[in-house]
Every structure is written in structure tokens, then in C-alpha cells.
Design an enzyme around this catalytic site. Structure first.
Site, PDB file in Angstrom:
ATOM      1  N   ASN A 113      -7.897  -3.641 -12.338  1.00  0.00           N
ATOM      2  CA  ASN A 113      -7.982  -3.990 -13.754  1.00  0.00           C
ATOM      3  C   ASN A 113      -6.721  -4.696 -14.217  1.00  0.00           C
ATOM      4  OD1 ASN A 113      -6.266  -2.264 -15.944  1.00  0.00           O
ATOM      5  ND2 ASN A 113      -6.525  -1.087 -14.048  1.00  0.00           N
TER       6      ASN A 113
ATOM      7  N   CYS B 236     -25.384  12.709  21.838  1.00  0.00           N
ATOM      8  CA  CYS B 236     -25.016  11.285  21.902  1.00  0.00           C
ATOM      9  C   CYS B 236     -26.246  10.385  21.801  1.00  0.00           C
ATOM     10  CB  CYS B 236     -24.288  11.015  23.226  1.00  0.00           C
ATOM     11  SG  CYS B 236     -23.880   9.285  23.517  1.00  0.00           S
TER      12      CYS B 236
ATOM     13  N   ASN C 214      -0.003   6.210 -10.732  1.00  0.00           N
ATOM     14  CA  ASN C 214      -0.570   5.145 -11.542  1.00  0.00           C
ATOM     15  C   ASN C 214      -1.127   4.102 -10.584  1.00  0.00           C
ATOM     16  OD1 ASN C 214      -1.029   3.249 -13.762  1.00  0.00           O
ATOM     17  ND2 ASN C 214       0.479   4.453 -14.892  1.00  0.00           N
TER      18      ASN C 214
ATOM     19  N   CYS D 240       2.316   1.480 -15.593  1.00  0.00           N
ATOM     20  CA  CYS D 240       1.448   0.314 -15.755  1.00  0.00           C
ATOM     21  C   CYS D 240       2.075  -0.894 -15.057  1.00  0.00           C
ATOM     22  CB  CYS D 240       1.236   0.019 -17.235  1.00  0.00           C
ATOM     23  SG  CYS D 240       0.044  -1.302 -17.537  1.00  0.00           S
TER      24      CYS D 240
END
Length: 427
Positions: free
Chosen positions: A73, A342, A200, A135
């Protein structure tokens, strides 16, 4: 049923599940809906001087068919006036007095700025502050966020300034965009922090559009780095939580953040030292109702383990988390293949032959393809079991030790003890 209530640096919460400071905690409407859904707390989206956001803001990284394996973002802190946020915080706390509301704060690194915002915000009844020193974009270019969080002296000073006027606990949110997160955590300790939270978001670029050559996302054909979060960052976050939890110089409660998507993730963070856990991307992906499964799952897990309280789980793995030099060099495991399970995809053989230690043999028995590990050549790297798609086909078997435990650090001390001293060397 186990007690999910927590005491985090003196902050009481009905459960450890908090929404992180992010779009899901942007308004009173959202936070109240979250509390109704069962979330124990919320860290209100970062307050400060309102800013202007751009469009578009989000991008996601998908992997192998999984949507939102990672999330990027370039959105900033609140774009709503402080007065509006304070009114909604007051109303939300009044309606949900037993739920936790933490105010995330970010201002310029000036004492008077921190004094002013702390005084104004605590008057509406928040349970604590989270100082946003993490930030990585937008605000960092203005000397805030990660720009402050990467400088230990600024972390210490700003924490101290907030503590000068704070009447509720102060949590310092740390940036992962640094070489050693314990350095800034220790700075928060010196500043008087009551707790720390991490991580953060991580500096990132989600991708590039191969048709337009624009970055993803882009704003009018221009792009910028953003913050990365979601399931992909969980291993990074767990390590940083663990590093701070085991440090004798920090010794503060931790709120864990980073890729927590279900109760299992939350339990891992709690075992690594987190008291509360914060969620963002999973809520954005699936909605607030995911907390119901988180609460039920964690409660059942605690019951299965015979624990009466989630607080009894906090930090139980921390003593097991150490440095490479303290690992036993003589501990050995080898791969073992169950040919009855397997499916003969041969992924293990290919991975071992091409990129590991060439210790898996292919052979035929009664016309049936078979696989066998040569134990004397296997180093126990786990690669074959990792790439195997058949549950239970490959297990890692612990070998009986043939030598006593010996770590690298112990080995070096032993070697140093046998080395001649400078005084005994013939001249």
C-alpha cells in the site's frame, strides 16, 4: 474454556486479537462493527495532521493461485480532521468500555508537537498510545514514520516526549526497515516505553505491468515504493518479535504484527513473546468475521494444551530461540520415505539430485518404482519433505546420537583451550 483475557502493559483486553492501525480502523463505524464481531481491541488509524491521499493505493501479490499472499500500500495516515476522529473515539469507547482502544500517533519530531497531540487525544479516554515510527512511505519523506524510526536517538527522544504527558501506557511501533530491530527497541526502552509493537510494513514494490510498463500500483503513470504486509511477511515478523523477546535489554510486553491470518499464526506469535496480536491484511481480505474462528481456535488449542489462560502461553518458545552458534552440531536427522504413501511424482528425487546432496535412489521392486534414502549421505536438510506433495510420504527421522552435544561456540572454546599461549611459544 480457557481465559482469553490479556493484560498488556496494564491495558486490559477481552482477548488478544486487535485490529492494527490501518484502513480497517479508520472510523468509529468500522471499529464499533469490529467490536461487535468479537475483536478485543483496535489501534485507531494513525492520528496527526490530516493529509491528502492518492489514487490508486493498494496492490497485492498472488502466488501459486493464492490471492493476496502479500499486500502493498501507498496509503498514508488519517485524512480526516483530528476533531472528527476524537469525537468518534470518545463515542466508541463509551459504547464499548471493556474493549481496548489504542490511538496511533504521528507528528513531527518536536517536543511541543508530541505534548500537544498526547494531551488532546488522551482526554477522550483511550487506553494507550502507539507511536508510529514505522510508516515507510509518504510520511517518511517528511521526516516522520520510518525516517524517525530508523534513528535510535529520535526513537528515544520522541518516546520520552510522549511519556512526559501521557497518563496511559505508551507503545512504540518499530520499523522493520533496519538492520537490527533490537537497537531501536532498546532506544524505546531508554525513552521510557511501556511496550513495543512490531512489525510495521516493509519497503516494497508490488510489481510492474509488462504491457504498460507502469509500476503496480501507479498514480497517473508514476509509482513509488510502498509498505508490504500480509502472509508473506510473517517469517520476518516472527524473527523480529523473537529477537526482542529474548533480549535481556528490552524486557517489555510485545504486540505482534505481520501476516497473522488465523488462530495458528496468532498462537505462534504469542509463543514467540507477543501478548496481543494485531491483524490488518486478513481482515481486509476476508472481513471482520474472521475473528470468530480465531477466538474459537485459540481457545480450543489452549484447552487441548491444558492451559487455563492465554497469558500462560506467552513466550513459551522464547527460551528455545537462540543463535546459530548455540546449536548442537552432533544432532542428526535423516529423511525416510514411506513408499506405501508415495505417489511417485519424483519431486523429492529431482530436488535432491539437482539442488541438494544426491542421496535419494530410484529403483524398481516387483515392477513398482521405489525410492530410498541413503542415510549415510543424507544431511537432514528437509528439502525432500518440503517439496513432497503427499502428506506423510516423507518424514525426518531423528538418529541416536553417537557423540555428546557440541555447539560451534563450545567447539571454538575447546580449540582455544588447546592452543598454545603467546607466552609459551618458543622465541
Amino acid at each position: 474454556m480457557a481465559d482469553l483475557r490479556i493484560d498488556f502493559a496494564g491495558i486490559k483486553s477481552p482477548n488478544p486479537f486487535w485490529l492494527a492501525s490501518a484502513p480497517p480502523t479508520n472510523s468509529g463505524y468500522q471499529v464499533q462493527r469490529a467490536f461487535e464481531a468479537g475483536w478485543g481491541g483496535a489501534v485507531w488509524k494513525t492520528l496527526g495532521d490530516p493529509i491528502l491521499n492518492v489514487s490508486s493505493r493498494f496492490a497485492a501479490v498472488s502466488f501459486n493461485g493464492q490471492k493476496v499472499a502479500g499486500f502493498n500500500n501507498i496509503e498514508l495516515i488519517t485524512d480526516r480532521p483530528l476533531e472528527v476522529n476524537l469525537k468518534e473515539i470518545y463515542e466508541t469507547k463509551k459504547r464499548f468500555p471493556n474493549h481496548t482502544i489504542i490511538a496511533s500517533l504521528m507528528v513531527e519530531p518536536k517536543a511541543e508537537k508530541w505534548h500537544e497531540i498526547v494531551k488532546r487525544v488522551q482526554d477522550v479516554g483511550v487506553d494507550g498510545f502507539e507511536l508510529n515510527f514505522g510508516c515507510p512511505h509518504g510520511m517518511a519523506e517528511r521526516g516522520m514514520g520510518a525516517a524517525s524510526g530508523q534513528v535510535p536517538d529520535l526513537v528515544e527522544k520522541q518516546t520520552y516526549w510522549a511519556k512526559e504527558y501521557a497518563e496511559v501506557p505508551v507503545i512504540v511501533k518499530l520499523t522493520p526497515n533496519i538492520t537490527d530491530i533490537t537497537v531501536t527497541a532498546e532506544a524505546a526502552v531508554r525513552g521510557g516505553a511501556d511496550a513495543i509493537s512490531m512489525i510495521n510494513t516493509i519497503n516494497s514494490l508490488a510489481g510492474v505491468d509488462l504491457n504498460s510498463w507502469n509500476t503496480i500500483p501507479h498514480v497517473g503513470n508514476k509509482g513509488a515504493h510502498g509498505g508490504y504486509c500480509g502472509p508473506a511477511v510473517k517469517p520476518i515478523a516472527l524473527n523480529m518479535v523473537g529477537e526482542c523477546a529474548r533480549s535481556p535489554y528490552i524486557n517489555l510486553p510485545i504486540s505482534g504484527i505481520g501476516g497473522i491470518s488465523n488462530w495458528q499464526d496468532a498462537a505462534e506469535f504469542i509463543l514467540m513473546g507477543s501478548t496481543s496480536v494485531q491483524v490488518c491484511t486478513a481482515a481486509m481480505h476476508h472481513g471482520f468475521s474472521i475473528v470468530e474462528d480465531m477466538i474459537d481456535g485459540l481457545s480450543n488449542y489452549l484447552d487441548d494444551k491444558g492451559l487455563k489462560s492465554v497469558m500462560d502461553l506467552v513466550g513459551k518458545t522464547v527460551p528455545k530461540y537462540s543463535d546459530w552458534g548455540d546449536l548442537d552440531l552432533n544432532y542428526k536427522v535423516v529423511a525416510e520415505i514411506n513408499n506405501d504413501v508415495c505417489i511417485n511424482c519424483n519431486k523429492c528425487h529431482i530436488a535432491c539430485e539437482d539442488t541438494s546432496h544426491q542421496c535419494i535412489d530410484l529403483y524398481t521392486e516387483d515392477g513398482r518404482p521405489m525410492l530410498k534414502v541413503r542415510e549415510e549421505d543424507c544431511v537432514g536438510c528437509n528439502l525432500c519433505s518440503i517439496v513432497c506433495p503427499a502428506e506423510g510420504a516423507i518424514t525426518m527421522k531423528e538418529l541416536v546420537p553417537t557423540q555428546p552435544p557440541m555447539t560451534w561456540n563450545e567447539r571454538q572454546k575447546l580449540i582455544a583451550g588447546f592452543a598454545p599461549s603467546s607466552s609459551s611459544v618458543a622465541r
